[in-house]
Structure formats: C-alpha cells, structure tokens
Motif scaffolding. Structure first.
Motif, mmCIF file in Angstrom:
data_model
loop_
_atom_site.group_PDB
_atom_site.id
_atom_site.type_symbol
_atom_site.label_atom_id
_atom_site.label_comp_id
_atom_site.label_asym_id
_atom_site.label_seq_id
_atom_site.Cartn_x
_atom_site.Cartn_y
_atom_site.Cartn_z
ATOM 1 N N UNK A 134 0.831 -1.209 0.000
ATOM 2 C CA UNK A 134 0.000 0.000 0.000
ATOM 3 C C UNK A 134 0.867 1.262 0.000
ATOM 4 N N UNK A 135 1.882 1.293 0.853
ATOM 5 C CA UNK A 135 2.757 2.462 0.907
ATOM 6 C C UNK A 135 3.516 2.644 -0.409
ATOM 7 N N UNK A 136 3.999 1.533 -0.969
ATOM 8 C CA UNK A 136 4.787 1.614 -2.195
ATOM 9 C C UNK A 136 3.969 2.172 -3.347
ATOM 10 N N UNK A 137 2.740 1.688 -3.508
ATOM 11 C CA UNK A 137 1.893 2.176 -4.585
ATOM 12 C C UNK A 137 1.601 3.660 -4.421
ATOM 13 N N UNK A 138 1.293 4.066 -3.185
ATOM 14 C CA UNK A 138 0.976 5.466 -2.935
ATOM 15 C C UNK A 138 2.190 6.366 -3.167
ATOM 16 N N UNK A 139 3.361 5.906 -2.718
ATOM 17 C CA UNK A 139 4.571 6.707 -2.848
ATOM 18 C C UNK A 139 5.021 6.811 -4.305
ATOM 19 N N UNK A 140 4.838 5.751 -5.067
ATOM 20 C CA UNK A 140 5.172 5.800 -6.487
ATOM 21 C C UNK A 140 4.274 6.800 -7.207
ATOM 22 N N UNK A 141 3.002 6.785 -6.884
ATOM 23 C CA UNK A 141 2.080 7.737 -7.506
ATOM 24 C C UNK A 141 2.418 9.169 -7.107
ATOM 25 N N UNK A 148 6.044 8.179 -10.415
ATOM 26 C CA UNK A 148 6.654 6.967 -10.946
ATOM 27 C C UNK A 148 8.150 6.880 -10.768
ATOM 28 N N UNK A 149 8.687 7.470 -9.693
ATOM 29 C CA UNK A 149 10.143 7.465 -9.477
ATOM 30 C C UNK A 149 10.589 6.524 -8.365
ATOM 31 N N UNK A 150 9.662 5.792 -7.781
ATOM 32 C CA UNK A 150 9.963 4.972 -6.610
ATOM 33 C C UNK A 150 10.351 3.552 -7.002
ATOM 34 N N UNK A 151 11.355 2.992 -6.308
ATOM 35 C CA UNK A 151 11.732 1.589 -6.433
ATOM 36 C C UNK A 151 11.549 0.919 -5.076
ATOM 37 N N UNK A 152 10.801 -0.177 -5.053
ATOM 38 C CA UNK A 152 10.518 -0.894 -3.812
ATOM 39 C C UNK A 152 11.552 -1.992 -3.599
#
Length: 312
Positions: A86-93, A97-101
């Motif tokens: 949930x956090x990863x999807x929200x942070x990427x948005x 689109x710059x986030x890597x999990x």
C-alpha cells in the motif's frame, strides 16, 4: 550507460536536517537516484539518530522532481507485506513513478531483539520473504481481490485501492548475492537485482546464473535491471583518498585492498575507470554508499568530477 546514484545508511545518524541537505544536493548534482537503508538502529551500540525510512522517502517524493529513490531494503520481518504494498503504490504515484521498492528478508539480530520482532532462522527468513514477495506482487499487479494462505502471511479478499498509476506498480528490487536462494527469487519476482559489495568477476558469474534462471521462468535477461550497491571513498587527490581510507578502516587496509573487495575508491579519474569496468560486466546502475552524512560537499564534488564524463 552506467547510472550513478547515492546510498546512505539511515541508522548512522540521519535526522531531518541531514536528510534534507543530502536530498537537495543529490537532486541538484545530477545523480540518478538516492537510496537509503531501513533499520531501527545499527548492529552494535551506540544508538544514533535513525530517521524513519518511509516517512523520509515521502518527504523526498514531495520535494524533488527528478531523482529515483527507495529503500535498500525494507524487510518483511518488520514491514508487513500488505502495508508495504500500500505504501509503495501510494509513494510511487506521489512521485510520478520514481519509486523503487526494495524488499528483503531481514538480517540484523539487535534491532529485531530490541524492538520485538522475530528474525527467525536463515531458512525460515527466506521462506517468509518468498511469501511476502508473493503477497506484495499480487496486490500490486492484480485487479481482482487477492487470496493467499501462507504459513507466515494470510490475506482474504485483499484489494489495493486506488490502483497504482504505473501498470503493475513500482519497480520491485531484491538485493543480495546468493546464487541458491536470492537469485531464484529475483528471477520470479523482481524488476531489478541489486548486488552487494562484490568484485566484478563475481558479478559476471552471478549475472550468468540470473540469466539462466530468468529463462527458466519464461523471462528474458533484459527484464531485470542489474545494479550494485557498494562502498565508496572519494578524494580530490591521493592524499585525501589515503586519509579517508585510513579513517574508514582504522588503518588496516589500503585503497587497493578495498578495490579488490569490490568497493569504489579513489580520485575522480580512478572512480571513472572502476565504473567503466562495472559497466563492462553488465551493471546498469551503481549505488555508491556514502557513510559521512555531513560531507555533502564531497557528494557534490564527486558529481562534478565523474557524472558528465560517464554520461558522455
């Protein structure tokens, strides 16, 4: 082309003042990304400032426009996979689109003992990691409710809403050098493999192993980006390099000995040569571990010395 990023150890004294300064310099200097560890504390005392990882990354997402970023890595031992997804999807948005999990099994005994988490045996850690990766991947990729009944994690009619703007969610990174346990998980789940402080000959061997595993899983070698996180000692001249090496190793190792272990050490000219060698064995992104959180001038000076010449 080899991309250069910075990696810091958040448990080594990171607070808001230091974090905001580092983020600003990395963004302005032209690095490809900024990554940080996800720990409560170090393996040995004393305890230092340790700014919470995901809160700090959320600040970065809202206060930068260019660099990629993420945790190296968040463990499923104290980050539940449903919460992480949930956090990863929200942070990427939030970041466009710059986030890597980055996801891992967990390894440090002291923080698990001190803060009440079960580390488990090595075998059990990897079994739990596999289940965690399954849950995260399904939640990020599935448009339908997810059912999973594992030994460590169970979900029933689990949905991730809103759906990630990036199809399939953010890039999933798995780090580690294990040919028998880590690389098979990379081949099944990951978009990026992150090797950890190893010489280039070992990278070649593991890259070949990963290519074979990807093919066995119906994937192509180019489906997984290859990155390396390794220690970095940069100096403007040989005297500064020697002084920093002596400080880092308590005088026990030379610059050449560190290079043989896989660290990036030297002046701008020497670092460029080492980076080119890594690119030659298939590394696409290099995360340089910068330990001195107050030496932001050094981060900037290294960028001035190497980035334009590596991108040319």
């Amino acid at each position: 082309m080899l991309e250069i990023a910075i990696m810091i150890e958040g448990q080594n004294g990171l607070n808001w003042k230091r974090w905001q300064s580092i983020v600003s310099v990395v963004e302005a200097s032209g690095y490809a990304g900024l990554y940080r560890s996800d720990h409560y504390t170090n393996a040995n005392p004393p305890d230092l400032d340790s700014l919470e990882c995901w809160v700090s990354l959320t600040w970065l997402a809202s206060n930068t426009s260019r660099i990629e970023f993420g945790p190296l890595v968040s463990p499923v031992s104290f980050r539940h996979p449903t919460h992480t997804a949930r956090m990863a999807a929200a942070l990427d948005d939030l970041s466009g689109g710059r986030f890597t999990l980055g996801v891992g099994a967990g390894w440090q005994e002291r923080e698990h003992t001190n803060y009440g988490w079960q580390l488990l045996s090595l075998k059990e850690r990897f079994l739990r990691l596999e289940e965690g990766l399954e849950v995260i991947s399904r939640l990020l990729k599935s448009e339908q409710p997810v059912e999973f009944n594992g030994h460590y994690f169970q979900v029933k009619e689990a949905v991730l809403l809103p759906r990630p703007a990036r199809p399939g969610g953010p890039r999933l990174l798995i780090g580690g050098n294990g040919a028998q346990k880590t690389l098979p998980l990379v081949a099944r789940f990951a978009d990026e493999w992150n090797a950890l402080i190893i010489p280039k000959d070992e990278i070649t061997r593991l890259n070949t192993r990963l290519d074979d595993l990807l093919k066995l899983n119906g994937r192509q070698p180019q489906d997984v980006r290859r990155s390396l996180m390794t220690g970095c000692v940069f100096g403007k001249d040989q005297d500064e390099v020697a002084r920093k090496v002596a400080q880092r190793t308590q005088g026990q190792r030379t610059a050449e000995e560190l290079r043989q272990r896989g660290l990036i050490v030297g002046t701008a000219e020497e670092i460029i040569e080492q980076c080119q060698q890594l690119a030659g064995v298939g590394i696409q992104r290099l995360m340089l571990q910068w330990l001195d959180l107050d030496d932001v001038a050094g981060i900037e000076n290294m960028a001035d010395g190497i980035l334009d010449r590596l991108s040319g």
